[in-house]
Design a protein around this motif. Structure first.
Motif, mmCIF file in Angstrom:
data_model
loop_
_atom_site.group_PDB
_atom_site.id
_atom_site.type_symbol
_atom_site.label_atom_id
_atom_site.label_comp_id
_atom_site.label_asym_id
_atom_site.label_seq_id
_atom_site.Cartn_x
_atom_site.Cartn_y
_atom_site.Cartn_z
ATOM 1 N N GLY A 78 -4.773 12.962 10.928
ATOM 2 C CA GLY A 78 -3.471 12.444 11.465
ATOM 3 C C GLY A 78 -3.542 11.200 12.149
ATOM 4 N N GLU A 79 -4.623 10.861 12.604
ATOM 5 C CA GLU A 79 -4.802 9.487 13.115
ATOM 6 C C GLU A 79 -4.924 8.398 12.359
ATOM 7 O OE1 GLU A 79 -8.291 7.655 15.740
ATOM 8 O OE2 GLU A 79 -7.638 9.574 16.513
ATOM 9 N N VAL A 103 -4.538 9.780 -0.473
ATOM 10 C CA VAL A 103 -5.365 8.601 -0.400
ATOM 11 C C VAL A 103 -4.186 7.459 -0.127
ATOM 12 C CG1 VAL A 103 -7.123 9.295 -1.982
ATOM 13 C CG2 VAL A 103 -5.081 8.124 -3.054
ATOM 14 N N VAL A 104 -4.912 6.490 0.435
ATOM 15 C CA VAL A 104 -4.251 5.265 0.866
ATOM 16 C C VAL A 104 -4.656 4.236 -0.477
ATOM 17 C CG1 VAL A 104 -3.854 3.336 2.156
ATOM 18 C CG2 VAL A 104 -4.074 5.587 3.198
ATOM 19 N N THR A 122 0.789 -1.422 -0.140
ATOM 20 C CA THR A 122 -0.116 0.081 -0.015
ATOM 21 C C THR A 122 0.876 1.246 -0.063
ATOM 22 O OG1 THR A 122 -0.170 0.009 2.362
ATOM 23 C CG2 THR A 122 -1.984 -1.295 1.197
ATOM 24 N N LYS A 123 0.439 2.222 -0.650
ATOM 25 C CA LYS A 123 1.105 3.257 -0.854
ATOM 26 C C LYS A 123 0.183 4.614 -0.321
ATOM 27 C CE LYS A 123 5.005 3.019 -3.428
ATOM 28 N NZ LYS A 123 6.258 3.450 -3.110
ATOM 29 N N ILE A 124 0.819 5.888 0.177
ATOM 30 C CA ILE A 124 -0.263 6.987 0.620
ATOM 31 C C ILE A 124 0.392 7.934 -0.641
ATOM 32 C CG2 ILE A 124 -0.455 8.962 2.027
ATOM 33 C CD1 ILE A 124 0.241 7.020 4.493
ATOM 34 N N ARG A 125 -0.501 8.305 -1.528
ATOM 35 C CA ARG A 125 -0.064 9.152 -2.538
ATOM 36 C C ARG A 125 -1.318 10.210 -2.937
ATOM 37 N NH1 ARG A 125 0.008 4.409 -7.355
ATOM 38 N NH2 ARG A 125 -2.419 4.525 -7.833
ATOM 39 N N TRP A 182 -1.961 3.967 9.102
ATOM 40 C CA TRP A 182 -1.588 3.277 7.757
ATOM 41 C C TRP A 182 -0.097 3.471 7.771
ATOM 42 C CZ3 TRP A 182 -4.387 0.275 4.919
ATOM 43 C CH2 TRP A 182 -5.643 0.425 5.124
ATOM 44 N N LEU A 183 0.506 4.270 8.278
ATOM 45 C CA LEU A 183 1.946 4.163 8.407
ATOM 46 C C LEU A 183 2.607 2.944 9.292
ATOM 47 C CD1 LEU A 183 2.821 8.141 8.484
ATOM 48 C CD2 LEU A 183 3.341 6.605 6.598
ATOM 49 N N SER A 184 1.889 2.780 10.332
ATOM 50 C CA SER A 184 2.016 1.664 11.196
ATOM 51 C C SER A 184 1.980 0.422 10.764
ATOM 52 C CB SER A 184 1.553 1.864 12.663
ATOM 53 O OG SER A 184 0.048 1.638 12.305
ATOM 54 N N THR A 185 1.013 0.147 9.679
ATOM 55 C CA THR A 185 0.542 -1.027 9.047
ATOM 56 C C THR A 185 1.692 -1.283 7.760
ATOM 57 O OG1 THR A 185 -1.199 0.033 7.545
ATOM 58 C CG2 THR A 185 -1.843 -0.954 9.555
#
Length: 83
Positions: free
Chosen positions: A53-54, A20-21, A2-5, A59-62
């Motif tokens: 932010g939450e 989005v994720v 998965t990417k955050i973009r 998503w960063l933690s996963t």
């Protein structure tokens, strides 16, 4: 993976972006898993950058990896610490 973009929307000459994720194999403006914010590069409104932010931290933690542009925006919003 998965990417955050960023996913572009808005009219010609008036870009706006959703943060989005998404699965990295999807197209830029294709289906996404979750929208976690938005960004107005022209800064036409008072809240030109808004990120949940939450959810971003979740998503960063996963294991979601942000793109370079998304990483800069996350730093500006205070979600991740700058280096």
């Amino acid at each position: 993976m998965t990417k955050i973009r960023l996913s572009r929307f808005g009219s010609k000459g008036n870009p706006h972006y959703r943060i989005v994720v998404v699965d990295e194999r999807k197209k830029r403006d294709g289906a996404y898993i979750e929208r976690i914010g938005y960004y107005d590069p022209r800064k036409t409104t008072r809240d030109w950058l808004k990120i949940d932010g939450e959810r971003a931290k979740y998503w960063l933690s996963t294991g979601a990896q942000p793109t370079e542009t998304a990483k800069k925006l996350l730093k500006q919003a205070g979600v991740i610490e700058g280096q």
